[in-house]
Design a protein around this motif. Structure first.
Motif, mmCIF file in Angstrom:
data_model
loop_
_atom_site.group_PDB
_atom_site.id
_atom_site.type_symbol
_atom_site.label_atom_id
_atom_site.label_comp_id
_atom_site.label_asym_id
_atom_site.label_seq_id
_atom_site.Cartn_x
_atom_site.Cartn_y
_atom_site.Cartn_z
ATOM 1 N N LEU A 27 0.862 -1.185 0.000
ATOM 2 C CA LEU A 27 0.000 0.000 0.000
ATOM 3 C C LEU A 27 0.894 1.229 0.000
ATOM 4 O O LEU A 27 1.515 1.552 1.007
ATOM 5 C CB LEU A 27 -0.925 0.004 1.228
ATOM 6 N N ARG A 28 0.956 1.891 -1.160
ATOM 7 C CA ARG A 28 1.712 3.137 -1.266
ATOM 8 C C ARG A 28 0.771 4.281 -0.891
ATOM 9 O O ARG A 28 -0.392 4.065 -0.585
ATOM 10 C CB ARG A 28 2.239 3.294 -2.696
ATOM 11 N N TYR A 29 1.266 5.494 -0.915
ATOM 12 C CA TYR A 29 0.445 6.634 -0.495
ATOM 13 C C TYR A 29 -0.822 6.795 -1.333
ATOM 14 O O TYR A 29 -1.868 7.141 -0.789
ATOM 15 C CB TYR A 29 1.262 7.924 -0.469
ATOM 16 N N GLY A 30 -0.758 6.528 -2.598
ATOM 17 C CA GLY A 30 -1.957 6.630 -3.441
ATOM 18 C C GLY A 30 -3.027 5.638 -3.019
ATOM 19 O O GLY A 30 -4.218 5.984 -2.925
ATOM 20 N N GLU A 31 -2.623 4.398 -2.759
ATOM 21 C CA GLU A 31 -3.574 3.380 -2.310
ATOM 22 C C GLU A 31 -4.090 3.693 -0.906
ATOM 23 O O GLU A 31 -5.265 3.510 -0.607
ATOM 24 C CB GLU A 31 -2.942 1.982 -2.329
ATOM 25 N N LEU A 32 -3.198 4.204 -0.041
ATOM 26 C CA LEU A 32 -3.617 4.568 1.314
ATOM 27 C C LEU A 32 -4.627 5.719 1.281
ATOM 28 O O LEU A 32 -5.610 5.712 2.037
ATOM 29 C CB LEU A 32 -2.409 4.933 2.173
ATOM 30 N N ASP A 33 -4.413 6.676 0.396
ATOM 31 C CA ASP A 33 -5.347 7.792 0.240
ATOM 32 C C ASP A 33 -6.713 7.275 -0.222
ATOM 33 O O ASP A 33 -7.747 7.674 0.313
ATOM 34 C CB ASP A 33 -4.787 8.817 -0.747
ATOM 35 N N GLU A 34 -6.712 6.366 -1.188
ATOM 36 C CA GLU A 34 -7.978 5.787 -1.660
ATOM 37 C C GLU A 34 -8.666 5.008 -0.545
ATOM 38 O O GLU A 34 -9.885 5.087 -0.374
ATOM 39 C CB GLU A 34 -7.752 4.880 -2.873
ATOM 40 N N LEU A 35 -7.886 4.281 0.245
ATOM 41 C CA LEU A 35 -8.457 3.532 1.362
ATOM 42 C C LEU A 35 -9.118 4.474 2.365
ATOM 43 O O LEU A 35 -10.215 4.197 2.857
ATOM 44 C CB LEU A 35 -7.382 2.686 2.049
ATOM 45 N N GLU A 36 -8.467 5.596 2.681
ATOM 46 C CA GLU A 36 -9.063 6.565 3.596
ATOM 47 C C GLU A 36 -10.380 7.099 3.046
ATOM 48 O O GLU A 36 -11.353 7.245 3.781
ATOM 49 C CB GLU A 36 -8.096 7.716 3.869
ATOM 50 N N LYS A 37 -10.426 7.365 1.750
ATOM 51 C CA LYS A 37 -11.655 7.883 1.137
ATOM 52 C C LYS A 37 -12.767 6.843 1.154
ATOM 53 O O LYS A 37 -13.914 7.163 1.463
ATOM 54 C CB LYS A 37 -11.380 8.339 -0.292
ATOM 55 N N THR A 38 -12.453 5.597 0.808
ATOM 56 C CA THR A 38 -13.496 4.573 0.735
ATOM 57 C C THR A 38 -13.938 4.074 2.100
ATOM 58 O O THR A 38 -15.090 3.715 2.289
ATOM 59 C CB THR A 38 -13.066 3.367 -0.139
ATOM 60 N N SER A 39 -13.022 4.070 3.086
ATOM 61 C CA SER A 39 -13.379 3.567 4.422
ATOM 62 C C SER A 39 -13.970 4.653 5.301
ATOM 63 O O SER A 39 -14.692 4.354 6.250
ATOM 64 C CB SER A 39 -12.156 2.968 5.109
ATOM 65 N N GLY A 40 -13.630 5.903 5.023
ATOM 66 C CA GLY A 40 -14.081 7.000 5.864
ATOM 67 C C GLY A 40 -13.241 7.189 7.114
ATOM 68 O O GLY A 40 -13.564 8.000 7.968
ATOM 69 N N ASP A 41 -12.169 6.420 7.242
ATOM 70 C CA ASP A 41 -11.292 6.495 8.404
ATOM 71 C C ASP A 41 -9.863 6.797 7.985
ATOM 72 O O ASP A 41 -9.447 6.442 6.882
ATOM 73 C CB ASP A 41 -11.262 5.150 9.161
#
Length: 140
Positions: free
Chosen positions: A18-32
């Protein structure tokens, strides 16, 4: 550089990162925030969609084309137990958050390896204290 893990999932061995781009997407989709999502995952309080997204995004970060990662997750997610899916997701997110595969970390308090321990077992999910059988005075 954010580290990756090699793990068997779905149709075989894959690299997950999980690079920063994937982590950013995860934050957006999870809401956390990532750290909050990681804590919830370790406590067994995360939505299945988040577990699925961590695996999908980990495959993408590990070098798999996005369309192929989506196909793989659509095909294989849910064939293992929720506990097993959550454990692989915890390992993927853990290496991004902590810099090490939590499957390799030692449980300092108990002095045992967590490598084979699923994400919902007590050392990851919270207190190992026995529940009190006494009724609180305010409820008696």
């Amino acid at each position: 550089m954010i580290k990756s893990i090699q793990a068997s999932w779905g149709d075989g061995e894959h690299e997950f990162r999980l690079r920063y781009g994937e982590l950013d997407e995860l934050e957006k989709t999870s809401g956390d925030e990532v750290q909050i999502a990681f804590g919830k995952l370790l406590e067994g309080r995360v939505k299945l969609r988040v577990v699925r997204d961590i695996i999908r995004l980990g495959l993408i970060g590990g070098g798999m084309p996005s369309a192929d990662a989506l196909k793989l997750v659509t095909r294989y997610f849910g064939e293992a137990t929720i506990q097993a899916e959550s454990w692989i997701a915890a390992r993927i997110l853990g290496v991004a958050v902590a810099g090490r595969d939590i499957g390799e970390l030692q449980d300092v308090e108990e002095g045992e390896s967590t490598a084979a321990r699923p994400a919902t077992e007590p050392a990851l999910a919270g207190s190992t204290s026995p529940q009190s059988a006494e009724t609180p005075a305010s409820l008696a």
